[in-house]
Structure formats: structure tokens, C-alpha cells
Design a protein around this motif. Structure first.
Motif, short mmCIF file in Angstrom:
data_model
loop_
_atom_site.label_atom_id
_atom_site.label_comp_id
_atom_site.label_asym_id
_atom_site.label_seq_id
_atom_site.Cartn_x
_atom_site.Cartn_y
_atom_site.Cartn_z
N ALA A 161 0.85 -1.19 0.00
CA ALA A 161 0.00 0.00 0.00
C ALA A 161 0.89 1.24 0.00
CB ALA A 161 -0.90 -0.01 1.24
N PRO A 162 0.37 2.37 -0.48
CA PRO A 162 1.16 3.61 -0.47
C PRO A 162 1.63 4.00 0.93
CG PRO A 162 -0.78 3.85 -1.85
CD PRO A 162 -0.94 2.56 -1.13
N TRP A 163 0.77 3.77 1.94
CA TRP A 163 1.13 4.06 3.31
C TRP A 163 1.17 2.74 4.07
CZ3 TRP A 163 -3.06 8.33 4.40
CH2 TRP A 163 -2.76 9.48 3.62
N LEU A 164 2.21 2.56 4.87
CA LEU A 164 2.36 1.30 5.59
C LEU A 164 3.03 1.54 6.93
CD1 LEU A 164 2.22 -1.83 5.67
CD2 LEU A 164 4.46 -1.84 4.52
N LEU A 165 2.45 0.96 7.98
CA LEU A 165 3.02 1.02 9.32
C LEU A 165 3.00 -0.39 9.89
CD1 LEU A 165 3.97 2.64 11.85
CD2 LEU A 165 1.56 2.88 12.46
N ARG A 166 4.17 -0.90 10.26
CA ARG A 166 4.27 -2.22 10.87
C ARG A 166 4.21 -2.08 12.39
NH1 ARG A 166 3.77 -6.60 7.30
NH2 ARG A 166 4.75 -6.05 5.32
N ALA A 167 3.50 -2.99 13.04
CA ALA A 167 3.37 -2.92 14.50
C ALA A 167 3.19 -4.31 15.07
CB ALA A 167 2.19 -2.04 14.89
N THR A 168 3.71 -4.53 16.27
CA THR A 168 3.44 -5.75 17.03
C THR A 168 2.94 -5.33 18.40
OG1 THR A 168 5.15 -7.02 15.89
CG2 THR A 168 4.40 -7.87 18.00
N THR A 169 1.76 -5.77 18.74
CA THR A 169 1.12 -5.33 19.98
C THR A 169 1.45 -6.32 21.09
OG1 THR A 169 -0.86 -6.44 19.12
CG2 THR A 169 -0.75 -4.06 18.90
N ASP A 170 2.56 -6.09 21.76
CA ASP A 170 2.97 -6.98 22.84
C ASP A 170 2.26 -6.61 24.14
OD1 ASP A 170 4.34 -4.81 24.02
OD2 ASP A 170 6.20 -5.34 23.03
N PRO A 171 2.34 -7.47 25.17
CA PRO A 171 1.62 -7.19 26.42
C PRO A 171 2.01 -5.86 27.08
CG PRO A 171 2.26 -9.50 26.35
CD PRO A 171 2.93 -8.83 25.17
N VAL A 172 3.25 -5.42 26.90
CA VAL A 172 3.66 -4.15 27.49
C VAL A 172 2.90 -2.99 26.85
CG1 VAL A 172 5.60 -2.57 27.84
CG2 VAL A 172 5.95 -5.03 28.10
N LEU A 173 2.77 -3.02 25.53
CA LEU A 173 2.01 -1.99 24.82
C LEU A 173 0.55 -1.98 25.29
CD1 LEU A 173 2.15 0.13 22.44
CD2 LEU A 173 1.24 -1.69 21.02
N LEU A 174 -0.04 -3.16 25.41
CA LEU A 174 -1.44 -3.24 25.84
C LEU A 174 -1.60 -2.69 27.25
CD1 LEU A 174 -2.64 -6.71 24.50
CD2 LEU A 174 -2.35 -4.54 23.31
N PHE A 175 -0.66 -3.02 28.13
CA PHE A 175 -0.73 -2.53 29.50
C PHE A 175 -0.65 -1.00 29.53
CE2 PHE A 175 1.47 -1.00 33.28
CZ PHE A 175 0.62 -1.46 34.28
N ARG A 176 0.29 -0.45 28.76
CA ARG A 176 0.45 1.00 28.76
C ARG A 176 -0.80 1.69 28.21
NH1 ARG A 176 5.78 2.88 25.92
NH2 ARG A 176 5.28 4.83 27.02
N PHE A 177 -1.41 1.10 27.17
CA PHE A 177 -2.61 1.73 26.62
C PHE A 177 -3.76 1.62 27.61
CE2 PHE A 177 -6.37 1.94 23.83
CZ PHE A 177 -6.12 3.16 23.22
N SER A 178 -3.88 0.50 28.29
CA SER A 178 -4.92 0.38 29.33
C SER A 178 -4.73 1.43 30.40
CB SER A 178 -4.88 -1.02 29.96
OG SER A 178 -5.34 -2.01 29.08
N ALA A 179 -3.47 1.67 30.79
CA ALA A 179 -3.20 2.68 31.82
C ALA A 179 -3.55 4.08 31.33
CB ALA A 179 -1.73 2.61 32.23
N LEU A 180 -3.22 4.41 30.08
CA LEU A 180 -3.50 5.74 29.54
C LEU A 180 -5.00 6.01 29.46
CD1 LEU A 180 -0.92 6.24 26.66
CD2 LEU A 180 -1.19 7.65 28.70
N THR A 181 -5.78 5.00 29.16
CA THR A 181 -7.22 5.17 28.98
C THR A 181 -8.02 4.74 30.21
OG1 THR A 181 -7.31 3.01 27.87
CG2 THR A 181 -7.10 4.98 26.47
#
Length: 268
Positions: A161-181
């Protein structure tokens, strides 16, 4: 069929001054530059947060009761999608009022049993003027845990695709997002609960996090988004590699392993 007769919650309002610190924290989580003077679309999810007492939480980590939580037994909640319209941007330093109201609640029969589709509208006001409107679509399932899902694939998804972002959602990322929200839903950080109580094959990635990853593409390309719509189509689990794809004409998607489209979105 799920019975919600008589359930008609009144609208409610919450007013908050928008400071830049939560947005800077989200930028760090996304490995991105902090925004300038304006709050990017959907970043309002870091503000106007409910902070219930610990004693008011149910076994799943969500509040046991709430103004827009339907009165159904063994309630299990999933984020389904939404829409956002920006008339004027939310700016740091502004004092903004969010008015929340129930739009609809529709019982359905799904593959896993009875469902209730709930739409809640958030209207954002500055000095009494309407500056933005968001609608959230939520799915509530009533009953016992779902049948355990098949083990997820962890193969890197192909994407072109013209725009592409690769990401892996590991447990640390999920924890941090839960904390932020301030999201205590246990499916995002308690693997034993997620697998044994709710039948998931692992920790579930937040639907709002997938939507924010989609919106990172036009944001990083300098496109100013004034209207968007997004829909969660398939669950994503911690550790799965993702390909977030987009095009300048307004099409966005989250691709997961095994040729799965986890979320689609459009913007203008």
C-alpha cells in the motif's frame, strides 16, 4: 431475547481542561512525535475518563453498573467501531464539555448467542459551541463464556500500500494503553482471565488502539482528518504482527496474520 425494556439513561455532561501531558504519553507509546497545538482525532479517548471506585468494578474489570451499561446478566463488552466528525479541532488549553447520550440499543441474535448493539454519542462543546461529534458502537453479549477460539497465527502479514506502518502489539504496549485510557478490562492484561473466563486464545488488543494506529497514517503524512468512520471486523491478539495500510484517498485497514482484516476505516 435480551430484555432492556425501560432502560433509557439520561444524557450526562463532563467538563475538562485539555492539557498536553496525556497526548505526549500516547505519542511515546506510538513511537511518534507529540502533536502540536491541536488534539488529533480520536485522541480525545485520553480525556473525560471514568474513574470508578474499586468496589464498583465487576469481575471482568469493567464497572458493574454505569449510565450507559445495559442491565443484562453476565454482560461481556466488545468495541465494534464508530464515527467522528470534527467541525473545529480540540486544542490544548481549552476547557471542553463532553455531552454523552444513548443513541440506540438493538438486540440481535449472533453466532455466539444473544447480543445487544449499543451506540453512544459524545458531543464536544467549547464555550457552548459544538465543535466535534463522536459515536461509539459497542456490542454486549449476555451469557457464559464463548467457545474457545482457534490458536492465532503469528506469521507476518503481507501488505502492499502507499502508506504502511508495521506494528506488534505486545503485552507491554497493551498494559500501557490500558493505563492511559484507565481501562481495567481484564481481557487486555490478565491472560488467565482472557483465556479461561472469556474463551480468547490470548490477550485481546484494544479496538480503540487499532483505530488510533489507523489514524497514525494520515497524521504522519500531514493529512488533516475532519471526518472518519471505522469498524472492528476481527479480533487481534497480543504478539500478532500487524500491517496498518492506507491510501491518500481515504482508505485505511489493519491487516493481521492469515490474511485477516482486523479493522477498516475511511477518512476525509
Amino acid at each position: 431475547m435480551i430484555d432492556i425494556e425501560g432502560w433509557s439513561p439520561e444524557p450526562c455532561e463532563l467538563t475538562q481542561a485539555l492539557d498536553a501531558e496525556p497526548a505526549a504519553a500516547l505519542a511515546g507509546l506510538l513511537d511518534a512525535a507529540p502533536p502540536g497545538a491541536e488534539l488529533p482525532p480520536l485522541w480525545q479517548w485520553l480525556y473525560f475518563l471514568d474513574r470508578p471506585a474499586q468496589a464498583d468494578l465487576g469481575p471482568d474489570g469493567h464497572p458493574a453498573r454505569g449510565r450507559f451499561l445495559p442491565p443484562i446478566p453476565d454482560r461481556r463488552r466488545m468495541f465494534a467501531g464508530g464515527r467522528f466528525l470534527v467541525r473545529e479541532p480540540l486544542r490544548f488549553g481549552d476547557t471542553v464539555t463532553r455531552r454523552a447520550e444513548l443513541v440506540s440499543a438493538v438486540p440481535k441474535e449472533g453466532r455466539s448467542g444473544e447480543l445487544l448493539l449499543v451506540t453512544v454519542r459524545h458531543t464536544f462543546l467549547r464555550d457552548g459551541d459544538k465543535i466535534a461529534v463522536e459515536e461509539q458502537d459497542l456490542v454486549y453479549r449476555s451469557g457464559d463464556a464463548a467457545v474457545p477460539a482457534a490458536a492465532p497465527s503469528y506469521k507476518v502479514p503481507e501488505a502492499d500500500a502507499p502508506w504502511l506502518l508495521r506494528a506488534t502489539t505486545d503485552p507491554v504496549l497493551l498494559f500501557r494503553f490500558s493505563a492511559l485510557t484507565y481501562n481495567a478490562h481484564r481481557i487486555h492484561y490478565d491472560e488467565e482471565y482472557a483465556t479461561h473466563a472469556e474463551g480468547h486464545p490470548g490477550l485481546l488488543v484494544h479496538g480503540p488502539l487499532l483505530a488510533l494506529l489507523c489514524l497514525e497514517l494520515p497524521r504522519r503524512e500531514g493529512h488533516k482528518v475532519t471526518e472518519l468512520s471505522f469498524r472492528a471486523r476481527r479480533p487481534v491478539y497480543a504478539g500478532q504482527p500487524l500491517a496498518v495500510t492506507g491510501t491518500p484517498d481515504g482508505e485505511l485497514a489493519v491487516r493481521a496474520p492469515a490474511d485477516v482484516t482486523a479493522m477498516t476505516a475511511t477518512f476525509s
